[in-house]
Design a protein around this motif. Structure first.
Motif, PDB file in Angstrom:
ATOM      1  N   GLU A  60       8.306  20.863  92.315  1.00 34.16           N
ATOM      2  CA  GLU A  60       8.113  21.133  90.954  1.00 34.16           C
ATOM      3  C   GLU A  60       9.299  20.644  90.028  1.00 34.16           C
ATOM      4  O   GLU A  60       9.135  20.035  89.172  1.00 34.16           O
ATOM      5  N   ARG A  61      10.594  20.799  90.862  1.00 39.44           N
ATOM      6  CA  ARG A  61      11.663  20.356  90.339  1.00 39.44           C
ATOM      7  C   ARG A  61      11.728  18.998  90.119  1.00 39.44           C
ATOM      8  O   ARG A  61      12.170  18.356  88.995  1.00 39.44           O
ATOM      9  N   GLN A  62      11.201  18.479  91.182  1.00 36.82           N
ATOM     10  CA  GLN A  62      11.266  16.745  91.039  1.00 36.82           C
ATOM     11  C   GLN A  62      10.402  16.241  89.880  1.00 36.82           C
ATOM     12  O   GLN A  62      10.600  15.413  89.317  1.00 36.82           O
ATOM     13  N   TYR A  63       9.059  17.020  89.545  1.00 38.59           N
ATOM     14  CA  TYR A  63       8.229  16.675  88.532  1.00 38.59           C
ATOM     15  C   TYR A  63       8.972  16.713  87.291  1.00 38.59           C
ATOM     16  O   TYR A  63       9.064  15.799  86.433  1.00 38.59           O
ATOM     17  N   ARG A  64       9.718  17.815  87.047  1.00 41.72           N
ATOM     18  CA  ARG A  64      10.612  18.160  85.903  1.00 41.72           C
ATOM     19  C   ARG A  64      11.320  16.951  85.665  1.00 41.72           C
ATOM     20  O   ARG A  64      11.812  16.520  84.490  1.00 41.72           O
ATOM     21  N   ARG A  65      12.152  16.671  86.703  1.00 40.13           N
ATOM     22  CA  ARG A  65      13.033  15.427  86.655  1.00 40.13           C
ATOM     23  C   ARG A  65      12.476  14.206  86.129  1.00 40.13           C
ATOM     24  O   ARG A  65      12.951  13.418  85.108  1.00 40.13           O
ATOM     25  N   LEU A  66      11.177  14.045  86.550  1.00 35.90           N
ATOM     26  CA  LEU A  66      10.546  12.748  86.315  1.00 35.90           C
ATOM     27  C   LEU A  66      10.177  12.886  84.734  1.00 35.90           C
ATOM     28  O   LEU A  66      10.256  11.967  84.003  1.00 35.90           O
ATOM     29  N   TRP A  67       9.644  13.931  84.615  1.00 34.02           N
ATOM     30  CA  TRP A  67       9.288  14.207  83.070  1.00 34.02           C
ATOM     31  C   TRP A  67      10.493  13.805  82.113  1.00 34.02           C
ATOM     32  O   TRP A  67      10.441  13.109  80.795  1.00 34.02           O
ATOM     33  N   ARG A  68      11.422  14.626  82.361  1.00 32.32           N
ATOM     34  CA  ARG A  68      12.809  14.324  81.482  1.00 32.32           C
ATOM     35  C   ARG A  68      13.189  13.104  81.226  1.00 32.32           C
ATOM     36  O   ARG A  68      13.641  12.504  80.419  1.00 32.32           O
ATOM     37  N   ARG A  69      13.156  12.428  82.691  1.00 30.23           N
ATOM     38  CA  ARG A  69      13.722  10.917  82.539  1.00 30.23           C
ATOM     39  C   ARG A  69      12.689  10.003  81.710  1.00 30.23           C
ATOM     40  O   ARG A  69      13.060   9.348  80.920  1.00 30.23           O
ATOM     41  N   GLU A 121      17.950  25.795  86.222  1.00 31.62           N
ATOM     42  CA  GLU A 121      16.702  25.666  86.448  1.00 31.62           C
ATOM     43  C   GLU A 121      15.836  26.913  86.285  1.00 31.62           C
ATOM     44  O   GLU A 121      14.898  27.150  85.501  1.00 31.62           O
ATOM     45  N   ARG A 122      16.320  27.973  87.024  1.00 32.42           N
ATOM     46  CA  ARG A 122      15.873  29.274  86.984  1.00 32.42           C
ATOM     47  C   ARG A 122      15.927  30.005  85.507  1.00 32.42           C
ATOM     48  O   ARG A 122      15.137  30.652  85.148  1.00 32.42           O
ATOM     49  N   LYS A 123      16.973  29.532  85.024  1.00 34.28           N
ATOM     50  CA  LYS A 123      17.094  30.296  83.579  1.00 34.28           C
ATOM     51  C   LYS A 123      15.932  30.233  82.619  1.00 34.28           C
ATOM     52  O   LYS A 123      15.671  30.968  82.034  1.00 34.28           O
ATOM     53  N   GLU A 142      11.262  19.053  78.615  1.00 31.59           N
ATOM     54  CA  GLU A 142      12.192  18.013  78.260  1.00 31.59           C
ATOM     55  C   GLU A 142      13.716  18.499  77.565  1.00 31.59           C
ATOM     56  O   GLU A 142      14.332  17.844  77.624  1.00 31.59           O
ATOM     57  N   PHE A 143      13.492  19.736  77.421  1.00 31.61           N
ATOM     58  CA  PHE A 143      14.776  20.324  76.656  1.00 31.61           C
ATOM     59  C   PHE A 143      15.406  21.176  77.469  1.00 31.61           C
ATOM     60  O   PHE A 143      16.388  21.887  76.977  1.00 31.61           O
ATOM     61  N   GLN A 144      15.111  21.515  78.642  1.00 30.61           N
ATOM     62  CA  GLN A 144      15.904  22.321  79.415  1.00 30.61           C
ATOM     63  C   GLN A 144      16.575  21.357  80.319  1.00 30.61           C
ATOM     64  O   GLN A 144      16.498  20.254  80.476  1.00 30.61           O
ATOM     65  N   THR A 145      18.135  22.082  80.772  1.00 31.45           N
ATOM     66  CA  THR A 145      18.880  21.278  81.534  1.00 31.45           C
ATOM     67  C   THR A 145      18.477  21.447  82.912  1.00 31.45           C
ATOM     68  O   THR A 145      17.636  22.183  83.471  1.00 31.45           O
TER      69      THR A 145
END
Ligand code: SF4
Lengths: 427, 259
Positions: B206-215, B253-255, B245-248
């Protein structure tokens, strides 16, 4: 130049970066024109109204995962970042990687679907085959019913283009530049013929498919959301009039759903293109072209009404409808309680929604200016061009110069987002 | 109109509101304010406590189609989901006008009573439309979990959309503002109150997909066209708090998922 092929080498994150970066100059990112729900056991739906999932820092709507299959290119179009002679990192997705990424993004509601384009690598046929395989995996492997926009590659075997169109919702072939002369100068490998041939094939394919669907419900659907194109604005010397007339011809002859305009962003030092140093992308001009395009598609205007040889370019200070109105003051004022739909649409500041509301509300009783306000009609621009039961808005003084000045003042804040230097380009 | 002016205290439900409408006609009372026990408001008018009565509510509901027409009914029902200030009062006046004039009264857009409800419902449907795009899901243990903070109660409007989009998925969409969840399993759905909603922590995939999306998000913006004002107009900041996309990046990540 860094060389990587297929799934090897570059990490997925890097690939995505390279291939999204290479695709970002394409303006089209809509998912509109089609309503469909998922098949049993499938995933996804489409909405006719389209849907923005986010807006990028440049203010553009992001609907689709917009990437290239590969940015390796055999061609050398001067205005394009991916041209063969440009030294930049290259990468390619495998069909499996891209299909998985699309599904993962779609499930998280990041996107409405995929916009797949590609540079031309290993010839138009091989390029198209890679795209077909990606779409086939999505549709058949994952039962994906979300939106897919695919770019047809000029010069590909028509049978391959046909297969692409049976998997995609929308196909597009980019006209690239607004005239044949510019095209020959800047894209020596592509001719106008190579672009128009697939455009005509897609048009006929769509028409045929509609006909078959009317007879058998299960006939295969070919590009059911239609066809679009885009052209780069400001890299070459064509006037707005030339561009808009071309767009109109494309709508008329090729039944395109949309023409997109993309302000040229300097990506090359070629002597054939505007020098990189001083050049600013003509964003305001692009904006005016979109406004005019909107008038063609929804307001029953014709290109030749909006611009002529005397005024071949849009006035940067006011929108095309205002500027038309100021040149046709004899058409006004329009009487709110009698005008038909078409007449109302010609009034600056009155859009499709306001015109419809006026028609609805006046069936109950005659409308006044304060009634218009309650309806939600914005009068800032419209007030100069309307009467309610024969009367202008009280206290309003009208002379053409004053109206122009006022309309220009109204636009100024809206133009703040566009670089002010822009204005001087057209003056 | 010679009706007694009163203030209604009811339970805040739609059925409760319809019961108020029923009683106001039965007793010839004109409500001047509505409140629920949680508001604890004082009122200038004699207060009447209205107990929700399903039978009365149903009778009013069934009258809507005929008396108000399809459009009038839609506005009345959706009007109750809006964040319009004193929505009950506006809706009561809207219904009263509809009962007087009959179907077609919604065309009188120049009447304040109609315009107020139109506008509020427009705001609701507009917000729901935006959230069809701006909602983000995370996959947590095979379930898609999303959170939103809308001003209006948009879940009933989002329900058909997301159920059609994810027919084969288990998903939960949490409305933090109104403490409600939309729950879906293949073939079934429900909207239910949720007092204490806490999604689980995201796994590595899940965290990987979030990174991909932000990128992806950062990459597709064209620097030469940077236009933060336009972005803000199209996508007001109040939506950003729940958008991936606006989260750091982690470890925060948990926040982003904490309520
Ligand atoms: S063929 Fe396409 S990708 Fe290749 S250089 Fe020309 S425009 Fe760019």
């Amino acid at each position: 130049m860094e060389e990587t092929e297929g799934g090897s080498g570059v990490e997925l994150l890097d690939k995505l970066t390279i291939l999204a970066d290479a695709a970002k100059y394409d303006a089209a990112c809509t998912s509109s024109g089609l309503d469909r729900s998922a098949r049993p056991g499938g995933l996804g739906s489409t909405m006719a109204a389209g849907c923005c999932h986010t807006f990028s820092a440049d203010g553009r709507c992001v609907t689709l995962l917009k990437v290239l299959m590969t940015n390796h290119c055999a061609y050398d179009c001067a205005y394009c970042v991916n041209r063969r002679s440009n030294d930049l990192p290259r990468a390619a997705f495998t069909p499996r990687e891209l299909a998985e990424l699309t599904i993962a993004f779609y499930r998280r509601n990041y996107i409405e679907g995929l916009f797949l384009s590609s540079a031309v690598w290993g010839g138009p046929d091989r390029t198209t085959e890679g795209m077909i395989e990606t779409l086939r995996l999505l549709r058949e492997g994952y039962g994906f019913a979300g939106y897919i926009h695919a770019k047809a590659i000029p010069g590909a075997d028509p049978l391959l283009t046909r297969r692409l169109g049976l998997l995609a919702d929308r196909l597009s072939v980019n006209i690239e530049l607004p005239s044949e002369e510019s095209l020959n100068r800047l894209c020596p490998d592509k001719g106008k013929g190579a672009i128009l041939a697939p455009m005509a094939q897609i048009r006929d394919g769509i028409r045929e498919s509609r006909g078959e669907l009317a007879q058998y419900r299960h006939a295969p659907r070919f590009a059911p959301a239609g066809q679009s194109t885009q052209m780069v604005i400001g890299a070459t010397p064509e006037s707005d009039r030339h561009i808009l007339t071309l767009a109109q011809a494309l709508y008329d002859k090729y039944q395109l759903k949309r023409v997109f305009y993309s302000a040229y962003v300097p990506v090359s030092d070629s002597a054939l293109l505007p020098a990189r140093a001083e050049f600013k992308p003509p964003l305001l001009r692009e904006h005016r072209l979109y406004q005019a395009d909107w008038l063609l598609r929804f307001y029953h205007f014709r290109a030749e009404e909006l611009l002529d040889d005397g005024a071949p370019n849009f006035d940067p200070r006011v929108d095309p409808k205002c500027s038309w109105a100021l040149r046709h003051l004899d058409f006004f004022p329009v009487e709110v309680n009698r005008a038909d739909y078409e007449e109302l649409l010609r009034v600056p500041g009155i859009g499709v929604r306001s015109a419809r509301r006026i028609l609805t509300a006046r069936r109950v009783g005659p409308l006044t200016f304060s009634g218009l306000k309650t309806l939600g009609v914005v009068l800032k621009r419209a007030q100069y061009f309307l009467t309610c039961s024969g009367k202008m808005l009280e206290g309003l003084r009208v002379n053409p110069d004053g109206v122009l000045r006022h309309l220009v003042a109204l636009e100024r804040p809206a133009l703040a987002g566009h670089e002010p230097e822009q204005l001087s380009l057209f003056n | 109109m010679g009706w007694t002016q009163v203030s209604y205290l009811y339970d805040g439900s739609f059925a409760g509101f319809l019961t108020c409408v029923f009683d106001s006609y039965a007793h010839r009372e004109e409500p001047m304010s509505f409140s629920t026990p949680e508001d604890g408001r004082l009122t200038l008018w004699p207060e009447r406590r209205i107990g929700t009565d399903q039978a009365k509510a149903r009778r009013v509901y069934q009258s809507l189609d005929k008396k108000l027409g399809a459009e009038g009914k839609r506005l009345a029902v959706q009007g109750f989901l809006t964040c319009l200030e004193e929505k009950e009062l506006h809706l009561w006046r809207f219904l009263r006008l509809g009962y007087q004039l009959g179907p077609g009264f919604t065309r009188g857009l120049a009447d304040e009573r109609v315009a107020a409800v139109w506008k509020a419902v427009g705001h609701l449907t507009g917000e729901a439309h935006l959230l069809k795009g701006f909602t983000r899901f995370s996959e947590v243990d095979g379930v898609l979990v999303g959170e939103i903070e809308p001003k209006n109660r948009v879940l009933p409007l989002l329900r058909p959309h997301f159920c059609a989009r994810y027919p084969g998925e288990d998903f939960v969409l949490h409305d933090r503002t109104h403490r409600e969840v939309l729950l879906h399993r293949p073939g079934k759905w429900a909207i239910a109150p949720a007092e204490d909603f806490r999604p689980g922590a995201p796994g590595e995939a899940e965290r990987q997909y979030r990174r991909l999306w932000r990128r992806f998000y950062d990459t597709i913006a064209i620097a030469e066209r940077y236009n933060p004002r336009c972005r803000m107009t199209q996508m007001p900041k109040r939506y950003w708090g729940t958008m991936t996309e606006f989260q750091t990046e982690e470890p925060e990540e948990r926040k982003e998922l904490a309520p």
